[in-house]
Design an enzyme around this catalytic site. Structure first.
Site, PDB file in Angstrom:
ATOM      1  N   ASN A 158       0.874  -1.180   0.000  1.00 31.51           N
ATOM      2  CA  ASN A 158       0.000   0.000   0.000  1.00 31.51           C
ATOM      3  C   ASN A 158       0.911   1.229   0.000  1.00 31.51           C
ATOM      4  OD1 ASN A 158      -1.788   2.053   0.509  1.00 31.51           O
ATOM      5  ND2 ASN A 158      -2.402   1.332   2.545  1.00 31.51           N
ATOM      6  N   TRP A 159       0.992   1.868  -1.147  1.00 29.93           N
ATOM      7  CA  TRP A 159       1.911   3.008  -1.259  1.00 29.93           C
ATOM      8  C   TRP A 159       1.366   4.267  -0.589  1.00 29.93           C
ATOM      9  CZ3 TRP A 159       4.116   2.920  -6.999  1.00 29.93           C
ATOM     10  CH2 TRP A 159       4.732   1.677  -7.211  1.00 29.93           C
ATOM     11  N   LYS A 160       0.100   4.230  -0.221  1.00 34.11           N
ATOM     12  CA  LYS A 160      -0.558   5.394   0.412  1.00 34.11           C
ATOM     13  C   LYS A 160      -0.372   6.644  -0.462  1.00 34.11           C
ATOM     14  CE  LYS A 160      -0.092   3.149   4.830  1.00 34.11           C
ATOM     15  NZ  LYS A 160       0.050   3.243   6.267  1.00 34.11           N
ATOM     16  N   HIS A 187      -9.438   1.228   5.182  1.00 31.69           N
ATOM     17  CA  HIS A 187      -8.154   1.405   5.852  1.00 31.69           C
ATOM     18  C   HIS A 187      -8.345   2.341   7.048  1.00 31.69           C
ATOM     19  CE1 HIS A 187      -4.004   2.475   6.627  1.00 31.69           C
ATOM     20  NE2 HIS A 187      -3.670   1.398   5.951  1.00 31.69           N
ATOM     21  N   GLU A 234      -6.672   4.714   8.106  1.00 24.98           N
ATOM     22  CA  GLU A 234      -6.439   6.135   7.797  1.00 24.98           C
ATOM     23  C   GLU A 234      -7.693   6.752   7.181  1.00 24.98           C
ATOM     24  OE1 GLU A 234      -2.838   5.440   5.633  1.00 24.98           O
ATOM     25  OE2 GLU A 234      -1.854   4.910   7.515  1.00 24.98           O
ATOM     26  N   GLU A 273      -5.118  -4.831  10.661  1.00 24.18           N
ATOM     27  CA  GLU A 273      -4.101  -3.800  10.856  1.00 24.18           C
ATOM     28  C   GLU A 273      -4.374  -3.047  12.159  1.00 24.18           C
ATOM     29  OE1 GLU A 273      -2.163  -2.695   6.835  1.00 24.18           O
ATOM     30  OE2 GLU A 273      -3.789  -1.305   7.210  1.00 24.18           O
ATOM     31  N   GLY A 331       2.668   2.456  10.735  1.00 24.97           N
ATOM     32  CA  GLY A 331       3.594   3.570  10.562  1.00 24.97           C
ATOM     33  C   GLY A 331       4.359   3.938  11.824  1.00 24.97           C
ATOM     34  N   SER A 389       3.678  -1.956  10.244  1.00 22.54           N
ATOM     35  CA  SER A 389       5.134  -1.990  10.449  1.00 22.54           C
ATOM     36  C   SER A 389       5.786  -3.309  10.024  1.00 22.54           C
ATOM     37  CB  SER A 389       5.488  -1.651  11.898  1.00 22.54           C
ATOM     38  OG  SER A 389       5.054  -0.341  12.222  1.00 22.54           O
ATOM     39  N   GLY A 393       3.039  -1.085   4.252  1.00 17.58           N
ATOM     40  CA  GLY A 393       3.014   0.334   3.930  1.00 17.58           C
ATOM     41  C   GLY A 393       4.408   0.825   3.570  1.00 17.58           C
ATOM     42  N   GLY A 394       5.060   1.470   4.526  1.00 12.57           N
ATOM     43  CA  GLY A 394       6.359   2.108   4.296  1.00 12.57           C
ATOM     44  C   GLY A 394       7.381   1.255   3.554  1.00 12.57           C
TER      45      GLY A 394
END
Ligand code: 13P
Length: 254
Positions: A9-11, A94, A96, A164, A170, A210, A231-232
């Protein structure tokens, strides 16, 4: 046996040219890794270009969100229909989106229905916040999110769930494999109650929060965890490749 999945997930990261660069950096190696579904979810504006780049490869494409209406006067929104011939997966619910954009269970439910209606495979996210976790309410919160997101949905064709925990997203503070395995087991039991045992056994349930190249084995070695929503670390070609390779290797051994 469930095929493991690693989804990136590149967000809200990467310009169009950065997205192209990132795909070019990992495309060849990623394509060659078997025994695992590899999904990348770039921002909307890069979907078409990335689709061209991965055309003919084993890499799959997902979007990060949708609106639930098919078309109309909804300035700035992207409909399920628009995505249906562009990608295979779509991340829905998600944390977010739930927290920054006030997406309720009802909205998430409409989005899941709309996605399934056009043949998109939702990656439905659920997870508790830190205070809920600390108050011992994980089970209650995750169960409620799951049941509201799936209300009135009879047919889950291709749906994937990602657990999640919000406190792990993150933050660099991942859950332990054991914790994640327990909650994912709970999710599977809920699916079994809501649908049936076979659907629950076939459903892929991922862990997200993470995940990186150093802790992948911790999660993929757990029997209930079918992969990761990353993610990251999915923004770094070498990290993402390493996560996918480890997933393929671990699951290949089982
Ligand atoms: P991080 O891997 O950056 O913690 O993000 C997880 C996530 O939210 C994936 O959807």
């Amino acid at each position: 046996m469930r095929v493991p999945m690693i989804a990136g997930n590149w967000k809200m990261n990467t310009t169009l040219s950065e997205a192209i660069e990132l795909v070019n950096e990992m495309r060849r190696e990623l394509d060659e890794i078997g025994n695992v579904d590899k999904v990348i979810c770039p921002p909307f504006i890069s979907l078409a270009a990335v689709r061209e780049l991965i055309n003919g490869s084993s890499i799959k494409l997902g979007a990060q969100n949708i609106y639930f209406e098919e078309k109309g006067a909804y300035t700035g929104e992207i409909s399920p229909l628009m995505l249906s011939d562009l990608c295979e997966f779509v991340i829905i619910g998600h944390s977010e989106r739930r927290h920054y954009f006030n997406e309720t269970g009802e909205i998430v439910n409409k989005k899941v229905q709309a996605a399934l209606g056009v043949g998109l495979k939702p990656i439905l996210c659920v997870g508790e916040r830190l205070e809920e976790n600390e108050a011992g309410r994980t089970e209650e919160v995750v169960t409620e999110q799951l049941r509201s997101s799936l209300a009135k949905i009879d047919y889950l064709s291709g749906l994937i769930i990602a657990y999640e925990p919000v406190w792990a997203i993150g933050t660099g503070k991942a859950a332990t494999g054991k914790q994640a395995n327990e909650t994912i087991g709970l999710i599977r039991r809920n699916i079994s109650e809501l649908y049936d045992g076979e659907i629950a056994q076939d459903m892929r349930i991922l862990y997200g929060g993470s995940v990186n190249a150093a802790n992948t084995t911790e999660f993929l070695n757990q029997p209930e965890i079918d992969g990761a929503l990353v993610g990251g670390a999915s923004l770094k070609a070498n990290q993402f490749l390493s996560i996918v390779k480890q997933a393929a290797e671990i699951r290949g051994r089982l």
